[in-house]
Design a protein around this motif. Sequence first.
Motif: not given
Length: 408
Positions: A256-263, A311-314
């Motif tokens: 939940t937090g890691l995807l926005p952080a990756a973006l 995560v990679a694709f974000s």
Amino acid sequence: MHPALARPRRPTMRDILARPHVPALLTGTLIGRLPTAMAPLALLLAVRSAGGPVLLGAILAAVYGLASAISQPLLGRLVDRTLLAPVAAIAASVAFVAFTVLAVFDLAAKPIAAGALAVLAGAATPPLEAGLRALWPRLVPDPAEQHVAYALDSVSQELVFVTGPLAATILCQLVSPSAALWACGVIGGCGAAVVATRSPACWAPVARREVHWSGPLRSRGLLLLLAVMFCLGVNLGAFNVLALSLADRSGTGWLTGLLPAALSAGSLIGGFVHARSPWPLPLRRQLLAAAGGYAVCFAPLLFVTVPQAAVAFSLGPGLYLAPLLTCTFLLCDRLAPEGTATEAAAWLIAVIGVGQALGTAVAGRMAAHGTTAVATVAVLAAVLAAAIPLARTDLLNTTPNTPMENSA
């Protein structure tokens, strides 16, 4: 090579930060904007701590965000008519009072009063971001340096959305949600004070004259940019729901937090690269390239189900996010009618916020149909953000009395 034939050195972010007033104004703006990323989470946790329903916390967070988005163009117009310093100082003072009352208020017992206070706190958000973006052409007169300045601005704003939720979470866990709400008022006031006490915040507007009632909205090019930023806001709002949906489906809460952080991490990288090596295209074509690249890189998220791949694709679309925002605000400054620069920037910020609220709501309704349905909302919004300017590129031509594009 003969010195006369040597290519001029490209300006860097370090050059921009060496300019008078820039470090203080940028730092003050970032500090002053932290409450916009802290308050929604603090409100949600405060309601839960008081034994109230999650729905009430979500509503308070939503009305805070919407009030902030709606008020920014109005405060921006006030800055264009007066000065940034008094508007920022008064707004921050009102927000401080509202947050202080929220901190000692029983939010669960009196939801209507809590909603009114959340609206007041959001509406009193100082127009620091719009104010700084309107000041850049005067702080950095050289067009080549302006491009780097806006890139630095866009990159640094990502720190707000990384640091803000983290600060709110730490305060809620180590102290209390009430302390986090009170801190929103204090931090916002400190940031506004840093900006308001710098001399550029007291610079008179370039043109003190009567402006049409519609302000910058009479510029058709700016309306096109507003449509692009609205779609980007819908995309970002839906993306947050997608992160939550993927986390629930895979049983990995950290997603939940890691995807926005990756973006955001991708945006930081893309912003630095874009500032160091500007694309050799006219500004309007840079906007098309950034919006197109963002949409193309977002498309694979339709088919991702593995957390590591998500995560990679974000990270990919993030590489184009800061360049897209940089080009948008550069064009905004050049397309806005004279005397409306702050309001124009505030409109862009506002429509992103409204788009995020809509994207979150629509994607939330689609979540019952699975992650693909949620991802479809985000991807379609990204595609629209790329298609809209492509359909009317001519509206993005700068007028003869505005600074010309940097074309290679």
